[in-house]
Design an enzyme around this catalytic site. Sequence first.
Site, short mmCIF file in Angstrom:
data_model
loop_
_atom_site.label_atom_id
_atom_site.label_comp_id
_atom_site.label_asym_id
_atom_site.label_seq_id
_atom_site.Cartn_x
_atom_site.Cartn_y
_atom_site.Cartn_z
N ASP A 1 73.63 23.41 39.42
CA ASP A 1 73.91 22.81 40.73
C ASP A 1 73.24 23.64 41.83
O ASP A 1 73.24 23.25 43.00
CB ASP A 1 75.43 22.64 40.97
N SER A 2 72.60 24.75 41.44
CA SER A 2 71.75 25.49 42.39
C SER A 2 70.59 24.63 42.87
O SER A 2 69.89 25.00 43.82
CB SER A 2 71.23 26.78 41.73
N ASP B 1 75.04 20.96 34.83
CA ASP B 1 76.06 21.72 35.55
C ASP B 1 76.88 20.72 36.37
O ASP B 1 76.32 19.96 37.16
CB ASP B 1 75.30 22.67 36.50
N LYS C 1 78.23 22.18 31.81
CA LYS C 1 78.79 23.50 32.17
C LYS C 1 79.81 23.29 33.28
O LYS C 1 79.56 22.51 34.21
CB LYS C 1 77.69 24.46 32.64
N GLU D 1 82.19 25.45 36.05
CA GLU D 1 82.65 26.72 36.64
C GLU D 1 84.14 26.79 36.34
O GLU D 1 84.91 25.92 36.75
CB GLU D 1 82.32 26.75 38.14
N GLU E 1 78.85 35.63 35.29
CA GLU E 1 77.99 35.86 36.46
C GLU E 1 78.49 37.03 37.29
O GLU E 1 79.67 37.08 37.68
CB GLU E 1 77.91 34.58 37.31
#
Length: 269
Positions: free
Chosen positions: A41-42, A80, A110, A112, A178
């Site tokens: 999502d970056s 993501d 993925k 978070e 992270e």
Amino acid sequence: MRAKDIRGKAGAQPLTMLTAYDAPTAELVDAAGVDMVLVGDSVGNLRLGYESTLPVTVEEMASHTAAVARATDDALVIADMPFLSYGADDGDAVEHCGRMLKEADADAVKLESGPHTVELTDRLTDLGIPVQAHLGLTPQRENETGLFRQGTDADSARRTIDLAERHENAGAFSVVLEHVPANLGETVTDAVDIPTIGIGAGPHCDGQVLVVDEVVGLAEDTAPFSRSFGDVRGEMADAIEGYVGAVERGEFPADEHRHYEDELDDIYQ
Ligand code: KIV
């Protein structure tokens, strides 16, 4: 590559994971033999001009994931899941994650992760949607936690280890760590059997992930734990300035870039 193949690779040769957001980059990343391509999502701050990852939508992630999947033959493609597409309502979360596999051809998602994603991970994996967990610094919580190192005191380190174990038990096939201390990265790696994939989490993880824009030198800034292996930004700037200058000086288009059709001359008289 399938998620189950990644699951069995803890402790073997270090796993590689890189982000990609478009087809040409994914093609290069895949050709380099990377094990996992993360459509992060970056994409929000690196490609879509948002200030953070928070505005990224499910539609945007599905579009970028589909582009990456079309260009990837061997690596595992991981979508993501964007902010609030999961965690509020499990039915919605299943639909959003399912879309990434059904419509965008991802191999896994993925999330978070936190206490709120343990049951969801169980449900998704039961349904056949492989899940990669993500602990430590989770940028979608930046308004709550800030974008700082995580796991730096004993309590939060213990929480991270506990969450890694709970996500492993819930069926996650790997866990991203992270920006946590290297000794916490090592402890989590020893505590779980699934591979740990570190980003700023030290050398003891089973694999490493970085953002491709930083690796190739396209990003304006590079995280302190990251490294540039190229200067794509400089090369793009040189090429673009070269083009502008050539047009302004009348050097482009040159003879070899133009063509005339004699029989059309009459039309223009
Ligand atoms: O979105 C992303 O690029 C990520 C990586 C930093 C792991 O989540």
